[in-house]
Each structure stands twice: as structure tokens, then as C-alpha cells.
Motif scaffolding. Structure first.
Motif, PDB file in Angstrom:
ATOM      1  N   PRO A   1      -1.415 -30.592  11.224  1.00 20.24           N
ATOM      2  CA  PRO A   1      -1.034 -30.087  12.543  1.00 20.24           C
ATOM      3  C   PRO A   1      -1.646 -28.714  12.826  1.00 20.24           C
ATOM      4  O   PRO A   1      -2.177 -28.063  11.926  1.00 20.24           O
ATOM      5  CB  PRO A   1       0.494 -29.988  12.447  1.00 20.24           C
ATOM      6  N   GLN A   2      -1.546 -28.286  14.071  1.00 20.11           N
ATOM      7  CA  GLN A   2      -1.982 -26.945  14.423  1.00 20.11           C
ATOM      8  C   GLN A   2      -0.957 -25.927  13.911  1.00 20.11           C
ATOM      9  O   GLN A   2       0.189 -26.277  13.607  1.00 20.11           O
ATOM     10  CB  GLN A   2      -2.146 -26.818  15.937  1.00 20.11           C
ATOM     11  N   CYS A   3      -1.376 -24.672  13.843  1.00 20.75           N
ATOM     12  CA  CYS A   3      -0.532 -23.614  13.278  1.00 20.75           C
ATOM     13  C   CYS A   3       0.009 -22.719  14.388  1.00 20.75           C
ATOM     14  O   CYS A   3      -0.762 -22.200  15.197  1.00 20.75           O
ATOM     15  CB  CYS A   3      -1.328 -22.781  12.283  1.00 20.75           C
ATOM     16  N   LEU A   4       1.335 -22.539  14.394  1.00 21.97           N
ATOM     17  CA  LEU A   4       1.991 -21.765  15.442  1.00 21.97           C
ATOM     18  C   LEU A   4       2.918 -20.729  14.830  1.00 21.97           C
ATOM     19  O   LEU A   4       3.835 -21.061  14.085  1.00 21.97           O
ATOM     20  CB  LEU A   4       2.795 -22.704  16.352  1.00 21.97           C
ATOM     21  N   SER A   5       2.672 -19.456  15.125  1.00 22.72           N
ATOM     22  CA  SER A   5       3.589 -18.385  14.750  1.00 22.72           C
ATOM     23  C   SER A   5       4.530 -18.124  15.923  1.00 22.72           C
ATOM     24  O   SER A   5       4.098 -18.116  17.077  1.00 22.72           O
ATOM     25  CB  SER A   5       2.830 -17.102  14.404  1.00 22.72           C
ATOM     26  N   VAL A   6       5.805 -17.903  15.605  1.00 21.25           N
ATOM     27  CA  VAL A   6       6.793 -17.592  16.635  1.00 21.25           C
ATOM     28  C   VAL A   6       7.480 -16.291  16.239  1.00 21.25           C
ATOM     29  O   VAL A   6       8.172 -16.236  15.218  1.00 21.25           O
ATOM     30  CB  VAL A   6       7.821 -18.733  16.800  1.00 21.25           C
ATOM     31  N   ALA A   7       7.257 -15.241  17.038  1.00 21.44           N
ATOM     32  CA  ALA A   7       7.819 -13.920  16.752  1.00 21.44           C
ATOM     33  C   ALA A   7       9.181 -13.769  17.427  1.00 21.44           C
ATOM     34  O   ALA A   7       9.352 -14.133  18.600  1.00 21.44           O
ATOM     35  CB  ALA A   7       6.876 -12.831  17.237  1.00 21.44           C
ATOM     36  N   ILE A   8      10.138 -13.226  16.669  1.00 22.59           N
ATOM     37  CA  ILE A   8      11.500 -13.013  17.167  1.00 22.59           C
ATOM     38  C   ILE A   8      11.838 -11.539  17.024  1.00 22.59           C
ATOM     39  O   ILE A   8      11.775 -10.981  15.922  1.00 22.59           O
ATOM     40  CB  ILE A   8      12.498 -13.886  16.381  1.00 22.59           C
ATOM     41  N   ASN A   9      12.186 -10.920  18.126  1.00 20.85           N
ATOM     42  CA  ASN A   9      12.492  -9.489  18.146  1.00 20.85           C
ATOM     43  C   ASN A   9      13.844  -9.237  17.485  1.00 20.85           C
ATOM     44  O   ASN A   9      14.864  -9.733  17.947  1.00 20.85           O
ATOM     45  CB  ASN A   9      12.504  -8.977  19.584  1.00 20.85           C
ATOM     46  N   SER A  10      13.848  -8.441  16.412  1.00 18.34           N
ATOM     47  CA  SER A  10      15.104  -8.150  15.718  1.00 18.34           C
ATOM     48  C   SER A  10      15.890  -7.026  16.388  1.00 18.34           C
ATOM     49  O   SER A  10      17.063  -6.829  16.084  1.00 18.34           O
ATOM     50  CB  SER A  10      14.820  -7.767  14.262  1.00 18.34           C
ATOM     51  N   LEU A  11      15.253  -6.292  17.304  1.00 18.37           N
ATOM     52  CA  LEU A  11      15.931  -5.176  17.962  1.00 18.37           C
ATOM     53  C   LEU A  11      16.864  -5.630  19.078  1.00 18.37           C
ATOM     54  O   LEU A  11      17.895  -5.023  19.329  1.00 18.37           O
ATOM     55  CB  LEU A  11      14.897  -4.188  18.523  1.00 18.37           C
ATOM     56  N   LYS A  12      16.474  -6.713  19.755  1.00 20.30           N
ATOM     57  CA  LYS A  12      17.321  -7.258  20.807  1.00 20.30           C
ATOM     58  C   LYS A  12      17.005  -8.736  20.977  1.00 20.30           C
ATOM     59  O   LYS A  12      15.879  -9.186  20.723  1.00 20.30           O
ATOM     60  CB  LYS A  12      17.115  -6.515  22.124  1.00 20.30           C
ATOM     61  N   ALA A  13      18.023  -9.486  21.403  1.00 22.65           N
ATOM     62  CA  ALA A  13      17.851 -10.923  21.589  1.00 22.65           C
ATOM     63  C   ALA A  13      17.070 -11.175  22.869  1.00 22.65           C
ATOM     64  O   ALA A  13      17.509 -10.822  23.958  1.00 22.65           O
ATOM     65  CB  ALA A  13      19.211 -11.611  21.639  1.00 22.65           C
ATOM     66  N   GLU A  14      15.898 -11.774  22.717  1.00 15.92           N
ATOM     67  CA  GLU A  14      15.075 -12.121  23.868  1.00 15.92           C
ATOM     68  C   GLU A  14      14.228 -13.331  23.512  1.00 15.92           C
ATOM     69  O   GLU A  14      14.246 -13.803  22.369  1.00 15.92           O
ATOM     70  CB  GLU A  14      14.188 -10.937  24.273  1.00 15.92           C
ATOM     71  N   ALA A  15      13.508 -13.843  24.494  1.00 10.94           N
ATOM     72  CA  ALA A  15      12.762 -15.084  24.296  1.00 10.94           C
ATOM     73  C   ALA A  15      11.748 -14.942  23.160  1.00 10.94           C
ATOM     74  O   ALA A  15      11.009 -13.946  23.106  1.00 10.94           O
ATOM     75  CB  ALA A  15      12.048 -15.461  25.584  1.00 10.94           C
ATOM     76  N   PRO A  16      11.695 -15.907  22.237  1.00 11.01           N
ATOM     77  CA  PRO A  16      10.665 -15.893  21.195  1.00 11.01           C
ATOM     78  C   PRO A  16       9.271 -15.936  21.823  1.00 11.01           C
ATOM     79  O   PRO A  16       9.089 -16.460  22.927  1.00 11.01           O
ATOM     80  CB  PRO A  16      10.949 -17.171  20.400  1.00 11.01           C
ATOM     81  N   VAL A  17       8.303 -15.373  21.126  1.00  7.68           N
ATOM     82  CA  VAL A  17       6.925 -15.322  21.618  1.00  7.68           C
ATOM     83  C   VAL A  17       6.026 -16.113  20.678  1.00  7.68           C
ATOM     84  O   VAL A  17       6.068 -15.922  19.462  1.00  7.68           O
ATOM     85  CB  VAL A  17       6.427 -13.868  21.732  1.00  7.68           C
ATOM     86  N   GLU A  18       5.224 -16.996  21.246  1.00  5.18           N
ATOM     87  CA  GLU A  18       4.359 -17.874  20.453  1.00  5.18           C
ATOM     88  C   GLU A  18       2.943 -17.315  20.314  1.00  5.18           C
ATOM     89  O   GLU A  18       2.460 -16.610  21.185  1.00  5.18           O
ATOM     90  CB  GLU A  18       4.212 -19.243  21.132  1.00  5.18           C
ATOM     91  N   LYS A  19       2.308 -17.702  19.203  1.00  4.44           N
ATOM     92  CA  LYS A  19       0.860 -17.547  19.062  1.00  4.44           C
ATOM     93  C   LYS A  19       0.330 -18.798  18.391  1.00  4.44           C
ATOM     94  O   LYS A  19       0.677 -19.090  17.236  1.00  4.44           O
ATOM     95  CB  LYS A  19       0.467 -16.327  18.237  1.00  4.44           C
ATOM     96  N   LEU A  20      -0.501 -19.551  19.115  1.00  2.52           N
ATOM     97  CA  LEU A  20      -1.182 -20.706  18.536  1.00  2.52           C
ATOM     98  C   LEU A  20      -2.494 -20.226  17.947  1.00  2.52           C
ATOM     99  O   LEU A  20      -3.351 -19.689  18.661  1.00  2.52           O
ATOM    100  CB  LEU A  20      -1.436 -21.766  19.605  1.00  2.52           C
ATOM    101  N   TRP A  21      -2.642 -20.395  16.641  1.00  8.62           N
ATOM    102  CA  TRP A  21      -3.860 -19.942  15.975  1.00  8.62           C
ATOM    103  C   TRP A  21      -4.996 -20.926  16.240  1.00  8.62           C
ATOM    104  O   TRP A  21      -4.790 -22.133  16.265  1.00  8.62           O
ATOM    105  CB  TRP A  21      -3.618 -19.803  14.481  1.00  8.62           C
TER     106      TRP A  21
END
Length: 243
Positions: free
Chosen positions: A192-212
Motif C-alpha cells: 500500500p501507499q504510505c500515509l503519515s497522520v500528525a496529531i497535535n498534542s497541544l490542542k485537539a484539532e483535525a489530524p493532518v495527513e501527508k501521503l508520501w
């Protein structure tokens, strides 16, 4: 096999000696930790040290240097422990949702879960597995991936969740992340393709994707497989399946 019973009957972490005896494979994270500099983690810990030095009470700042240094290291260790606990907690909550669709969790993580559920429902159409242990017997390593799923836009993806203190509303996607994802990808037959999903630990907000990209993934795999070879050479240990 992360732990085993010691001679005294107490559970402990497995060692290289255990690996030789039991035929165990190193994990992806073990290979990175032992062979490579993780620039993201290195920068993060330097930030913790600076934060600890800046916030230490004046009574330590203007006193004996050794006492000051000890206090700074203790505070940095506490900041680090809290960050690791948060990351572990979030990963556990996401895994539980991915496998059972549970919508409630401990209050400390509920807001982050709600943001994740919104992202999940908008982007994920099928979960193949969550927190699954993968093995590459040909190269000689193993590891646990966060999620393998079908993405509504990207198709089949292997996903790694990363918690971080997002600054200026823009997460940082470190190149070391694709080394890890590429290693997991090679354990999955469909590649499959590789996807990083960043989650802000400082405040709850929408996760941010990066498709490599494909070229990033190819580079990441090239780096990882060489790191694995170095690990085997340095320790004089090659799992039996690879010999």
C-alpha cells in the motif's frame, strides 16, 4: 516478543541475548534507535532541555551548578515522560476505535478521539487491521503498524500516527517517518501507499495527513534496509530466516 520472564520470575524487556537464544527479530524502532540519529526526536529532546532550563526555579538557577543540572535533567525527564504517556494513550484510544468503533474514552483523550472520528468518517472506508505485528522474514525484522486501511482518496494505505506539539498551526513531517512506514509497507503483500497522520498534542484539532510519494517511499526503504544490515553486522546477529 517485547518482554520475557527473567531467571527471578519477574517480567523484563527482551535483550539481544534473548534474541540469539529464541531466534527473535529486531523491531523497526530498535534498528532506528541503535543505528540512526532520529533528528525529529533529537530536536524534540533538545527543546525539552531548553524548556526545563528556562522554567527551573530561581533557587536552582543561581545555586550550585550540579544541583541545577540535576534539576534540569529531572524536569526534562518528566516532560518527556508526560509526552510519551500522552502519545501512548492516544494510540490506544485510536486503536480501540479502529477495531471496535468505541466512541468514548478517558476524559483526557476524549476531545482528541472526537477529532479523529470526524477525520476517520470523512476519509476511511475500510479497516484491514489496526496495531498489527508485521514480520519481514526475508530481511530480518518485525514491527507493529498503527493502521492498514482503505482511504477514500488514496486507496490502500499503511498509516502511522504521530503526536507532536504543532507550532504555528503547521505540523512537521520528518523524513525519518517514511523510513519506518516503508519498512512496514514491505511486510504487506499488496504494498500500500504510505500515509503519515500528525496529531497535535497541544490542542485537539483535525489530524493532518501527508501521503508520501513513490520516490520518497523507495528512498525510505533503501535507507531502512541498509540500516537493518548495519544492525546485523554490528551485533553479529542475523535471524535464522535470513541466513
Amino acid at each position: 516478543m517485547h518482554t520475557t520472564l527473567g531467571a527471578n520470575g519477574v517480567e523484563r524487556n527482551t535483550t539481544l541475548r534473548d534474541a540469539r537464544k529464541l531466534g527473535l527479530m529486531p523491531s523497526v524502532t530498535t534498528i532506528f534507535k541503535d543505528v540512526m540519529i532520529n533528528h525529529g526526536v533529537d530536536r524534540w529532546y533538545k527543546d525539552l532541555l531548553i524548556q526545563a532550563g528556562y522554567t527551573v526555579p530561581d533557587s536552582f538557577r543561581h545555586g550550585d551548578y550540579e544541583n541545577y543540572k540535576t534539576r534540569v535533567m529531572e524536569d526534562a525527564g518528566e516532560f518527556s515522560r508526560a509526552a510519551r504517556e500522552f502519545g501512548t494513550g492516544v494510540h490506544g484510544v485510536l486503536d480501540e476505535f479502529n477495531t471496535s468503533r468505541k466512541l468514548n474514552c478517558a476524559d483526557a483523550y476524549q476531545a482528541w478521539l472526537e477529532q479523529y472520528v470526524t477525520w476517520f468518517e470523512a476519509n476511511i472506508e475500510r479497516v484491514y487491521f489496526s496495531e498489527e505485528t508485521l514480520v519481514n522474514a526475508k530481511v530480518g525484522y518485525a514491527g507493529t503498524t498503527d493502521l492498514h486501511a482503505r482511504h477514500k482518496t488514496h486507496g490502500d494505505v499503511v498509516i502511522d500516527f504521530k503526536t507532536q506539539q504543532v507550532k504555528k498551526d503547521k505540523p512537521t513531517f520528518y523524513k525519518e517517518w517514511i523510513y519506518q512506514l516503508a519498512a512496514y509497507r514491505e511486510c504487506i503483500e499488496s504494498k500500500p501507499q504510505c500515509l503519515s497522520v500528525a496529531i497535535n498534542s497541544l490542542k485537539a484539532e483535525a489530524p493532518v495527513e501527508k501521503l508520501w510519494s513513490d520516490s520518497d517511499t523507495e528512498m525510505g526503504w533503501g535507507v531502512f534496509v541498509r540500516a537493518c544490515e548495519i544492525w546485523q553486522l554490528q551485533r553479529g546477529y542475523v535471524p535464522a530466516e535470513v541466513r
